[in-house]
Design an enzyme around this catalytic site. Structure first.
Site, PDB file in Angstrom:
ATOM      1  N   VAL A   1     -80.322 -10.049   7.777  1.00  0.00           N
ATOM      2  CA  VAL A   1     -80.106  -8.788   7.609  1.00  0.00           C
ATOM      3  C   VAL A   1     -81.522  -7.940   7.599  1.00  0.00           C
ATOM      4  CG1 VAL A   1     -78.281  -8.896   6.075  1.00  0.00           C
ATOM      5  CG2 VAL A   1     -80.340  -8.705   5.151  1.00  0.00           C
TER       6      VAL A   1
ATOM      7  N   ASN B   1     -74.383  -6.711   0.237  1.00  0.00           N
ATOM      8  CA  ASN B   1     -74.499  -7.801  -1.009  1.00  0.00           C
ATOM      9  C   ASN B   1     -75.427  -8.718  -0.762  1.00  0.00           C
ATOM     10  OD1 ASN B   1     -72.823  -9.430  -3.407  1.00  0.00           O
ATOM     11  ND2 ASN B   1     -73.056 -10.897  -1.415  1.00  0.00           N
TER      12      ASN B   1
ATOM     13  N   SER C   1     -78.969  -4.085  -9.268  1.00  0.00           N
ATOM     14  CA  SER C   1     -79.228  -4.720 -10.332  1.00  0.00           C
ATOM     15  C   SER C   1     -79.535  -3.801 -11.727  1.00  0.00           C
ATOM     16  CB  SER C   1     -80.243  -5.842  -9.869  1.00  0.00           C
ATOM     17  OG  SER C   1     -80.388  -6.563 -11.268  1.00  0.00           O
TER      18      SER C   1
ATOM     19  N   TYR D   1     -88.467  -7.925  -6.862  1.00  0.00           N
ATOM     20  CA  TYR D   1     -86.880  -7.656  -7.070  1.00  0.00           C
ATOM     21  C   TYR D   1     -86.534  -6.308  -7.647  1.00  0.00           C
ATOM     22  CZ  TYR D   1     -82.249  -9.152  -8.087  1.00  0.00           C
ATOM     23  OH  TYR D   1     -80.610  -8.961  -7.923  1.00  0.00           O
ATOM     24  N   ALA D   2     -87.348  -5.823  -8.754  1.00  0.00           N
ATOM     25  CA  ALA D   2     -87.056  -4.841  -9.395  1.00  0.00           C
ATOM     26  C   ALA D   2     -87.153  -3.528  -8.464  1.00  0.00           C
ATOM     27  CB  ALA D   2     -87.805  -4.505 -10.574  1.00  0.00           C
ATOM     28  N   ALA D   3     -88.417  -3.542  -7.376  1.00  0.00           N
ATOM     29  CA  ALA D   3     -88.746  -2.571  -6.663  1.00  0.00           C
ATOM     30  C   ALA D   3     -87.690  -2.243  -5.664  1.00  0.00           C
ATOM     31  CB  ALA D   3     -89.983  -2.682  -6.144  1.00  0.00           C
ATOM     32  N   SER D   4     -87.191  -3.556  -4.951  1.00  0.00           N
ATOM     33  CA  SER D   4     -86.074  -3.392  -3.876  1.00  0.00           C
ATOM     34  C   SER D   4     -84.843  -3.049  -4.428  1.00  0.00           C
ATOM     35  CB  SER D   4     -85.749  -5.090  -3.495  1.00  0.00           C
ATOM     36  OG  SER D   4     -85.279  -5.636  -4.311  1.00  0.00           O
TER      37      SER D   4
END
Length: 246
Positions: free
Chosen positions: A63, A89, A141, A154-157
């Site tokens: 992706v 997802n 999330s 991960y938080a930024a994404s």
């Protein structure tokens, strides 16, 4: 059947939440395109679901690669003739404290979790717009809304996914396309298997509901947002976290 006559694309559909969603959507009458980078697991899941009488096919794609995604989208439309639902997802983690995080790992998480959502949505939008109706569901999330130690990438994404969701809801809502996000809490998947038991116990205590979530919980949320029952839901972030952020 809540999705009878619909065609759904589910990225990251070979395992975990995506695989459970693929089965649920198939049982609700949808044709399902499982998209994943893991060809072996994706083909196995598609074969399993076809053996159960479901209309499922596997398509390999990275992706984070825009050209690869465009090729996949062409193949999906050639196979099924249309797409009604896109579930973005697919996601990965590469956790570390900020001072110890490798820049390559920071970038890879954003490439898959954020740019991947953009790539897939952009690839399928022309078809959805031509039909004048469609559902795009992005996976964020609670880390994207509240942050988490050791997960700055991960938080930024996932925060970025929320921003894109709300922007697309405004851009395409008037053209019949609903764009929403689901923000899972801590879900019992391989993604949390690396978290030490002590920390997991602490996290469970922070959740008012007396358990972690399951992939089925998230698949059920996807199903609602994919169905005609949610036609007036647009630009929302559905938190499925047991009340952790309440």
């Amino acid at each position: 059947m809540r999705l009878k006559g619909k065609t759904a694309v589910i990225t990251g559909g070979a395992n975990g939440i995506g695989a459970v969603a693929a089965e649920l959507f198939g049982k609700q009458g949808a044709q399902v395109a499982i998209v994943d980078f893991n060809e072996q697991a994706g083909e196995a899941k598609a074969q399993q679901l076809r053996a159960e009488g479901l209309d499922v096919a596997f398509f390999k794609a990275d992706v984070s690669d825009a050209e690869n995604v465009k090729e996949m989208a062409t193949q999906v439309i050639a196979k099924f003739g249309k797409v009604d639902i896109l579930i973005n997802n697919a996601g990965i983690t590469k956790d570390a404290m900020t001072l110890k995080m490798d820049v390559a790992n920071f970038k890879q998480v954003l490439d898959v979790n954020l740019t991947g959502v953009f790539n897939c949505t952009q690839a399928f939008l022309p078809t959805l717009l031509a039909q004048g109706k469609g559902k795009v569901i992005n996976t964020s999330s609670i880390t994207g809304t509240g942050g988490n130690v050791g997960q700055v990438n991960y938080a930024a994404s996932k925060a970025g996914v929320i921003g894109m969701t709300k922007t697309w809801a405004k851009e395409f809502g008037g053209k019949g396309i609903n764009v929403n996000a689901v923000a899972p809490g801590f879900i019992e998947t391989d993604m949390i298997s690396t978290i030490p038991e002590k920390i997991l116990g602490q996290l469970k205590q922070l959740t008012p509901y007396p358990r972690f979530g399951t992939p089925q919980d998230i698949a059920n949320a996807y199903l609602f947002l994919a169905s005609d029952e949610s036609d007036f839901v647009n630009g929302t972030v559905l938190e499925v976290d047991g009340g952790m952020l309440t």
